[in-house]
Write a protein that holds these residues in place. Structure first.
Motif, PDB file in Angstrom:
ATOM      1  N   ASN A 179      -5.480   2.573  -3.526  1.00 29.40           N
ATOM      2  CA  ASN A 179      -4.334   3.297  -2.980  1.00 29.40           C
ATOM      3  C   ASN A 179      -3.822   4.356  -3.941  1.00 29.40           C
ATOM      4  N   GLN A 230       1.327   4.102  -3.125  1.00 32.23           N
ATOM      5  CA  GLN A 230       1.019   5.510  -2.876  1.00 32.23           C
ATOM      6  C   GLN A 230       2.215   6.402  -3.193  1.00 32.23           C
ATOM      7  N   LYS A 231       3.398   5.995  -2.772  1.00 33.28           N
ATOM      8  CA  LYS A 231       4.589   6.819  -3.007  1.00 33.28           C
ATOM      9  C   LYS A 231       4.959   6.860  -4.492  1.00 33.28           C
ATOM     10  N   GLU A 275      -6.301   7.239  -3.722  1.00 36.71           N
ATOM     11  CA  GLU A 275      -6.133   7.975  -2.470  1.00 36.71           C
ATOM     12  C   GLU A 275      -4.931   8.911  -2.532  1.00 36.71           C
ATOM     13  N   ALA A 276      -3.833   8.432  -3.094  1.00 36.81           N
ATOM     14  CA  ALA A 276      -2.650   9.285  -3.230  1.00 36.81           C
ATOM     15  C   ALA A 276      -2.938  10.464  -4.151  1.00 36.81           C
ATOM     16  N   GLU A 328       2.750   9.452  -6.015  1.00 32.25           N
ATOM     17  CA  GLU A 328       3.206  10.787  -5.619  1.00 32.25           C
ATOM     18  C   GLU A 328       4.477  11.195  -6.355  1.00 32.25           C
ATOM     19  N   ASP A 371       0.841  -1.202   0.000  1.00 33.86           N
ATOM     20  CA  ASP A 371       0.000   0.000   0.000  1.00 33.86           C
ATOM     21  C   ASP A 371       0.876   1.252   0.000  1.00 33.86           C
ATOM     22  N   TYR A 372       1.850   1.269   0.891  1.00 34.72           N
ATOM     23  CA  TYR A 372       2.754   2.421   0.998  1.00 34.72           C
ATOM     24  C   TYR A 372       3.513   2.630  -0.309  1.00 34.72           C
TER      25      TYR A 372
END
Length: 248
Positions: free
Chosen positions: A131, A100-101, A134-135, A104, A96-97
């Motif tokens: 995800n 998202q990154k 969301e980002a 971004e 998930d992390y």
């Protein structure tokens, strides 16, 4: 034009145009009414990844749904970033992390890759997409990356378009400095490949290094976890040969 971070942003699937009426999904409706406690007439921003970003006003509040009246275009739709991010799926929280990154940091395509040491062979694409959305909502991004089905590494490489340079993070590189390898790249079309927690196998590393469209880079003197390596590699690529350097 920079994003307006003072207003709530919502990703919606609907077509967006002036005077259109759309309905927020149940989760968004609950958030708008019970968390933010927005009244009728309150303004938000909506985008769908196709039609740009629009201001909208709450036109009706029901028990289960909020209706939004689309008002004015705030930012036109930009193209997707031309960066393909290939990654070996990790266990859920770290995956998930990482997704998202990557969003971004300017990934335009998210390509899961199955390697010998991949922890999760079939990642849940709906969760990956959630995800990514969301980002995009939180960071003012309008071009939501394309999410592709997972492919085995050998099949991905066999079908690779040779005009796109593939950079992969090689933990066994003979140097700690990624800059010489990156600065030697002439192609504008770029992709990044980050392996699993266990790294690439010897056979996979040899296969990658033998291909003319592949560049291997190290990521410094420290051992990085896969999700940390992803952020580090994306940052150094964008700063040296990616869209950070082009906007300098």
């Amino acid at each position: 034009m920079r994003a307006n971070y003072k207003m709530q942003r919502l990703f919606v699937p609907h077509a967006l145009a002036a005077d259109a009426e759309i309905e927020a999904d149940p989760q968004q409706s609950h958030y708008l009414t019970h968390v933010l406690r927005l009244a009728e007439g309150a303004r938000v921003l909506v985008f769908n990844g196709r039609d740009g970003e629009w201001s909208a006003a709450i036109s009706a509040r029901g028990k289960k749904a909020v209706r939004l009246a689309v008002l004015e275009l705030q930012r036109p739709q930009p193209p997707l970033p031309d960066l393909i991010y290939c990654f070996a799926p990790l266990k859920q929280g770290r995956l998930d992390y990482m997704v998202q990154k990557a969003v971004e940091m300017g990934a335009g395509v998210l390509q899961p890759v199955v390697t010998r040491h991949t922890q999760v062979a079939k990642p849940g694409l709906e969760r990956l997409r959630a995800n990514a959305v969301e980002a995009a909502e939180q960071c003012g991004i309008l071009a939501v990356p394309e999410l592709r089905e997972a492919q085995k590494l050998d099949r991905l490489l066999a079908g690779w378009k040779r005009d796109r340079r593939l950079v992969f993070c090689d933990e066994d590189a003979s140097t700690d400095n990624p800059l010489p390898g990156l600065l030697a790249i002439a192609e504008r079309k770029l992709a990044l490949l980050v392996g699993p927690e266990g790294g690439f196998s010897d056979d996979e590393r040899a296969m990658l290094r033998a291909l003319p469209f592949v560049t291997a880079i190290p990521l410094g003197p420290r051992i990085l976890r896969a999700d940390t390596a992803a952020v580090a590699a994306l940052a150094v690529m964008q700063a040296t040969i990616g869209d950070w350097s082009r906007h300098a």
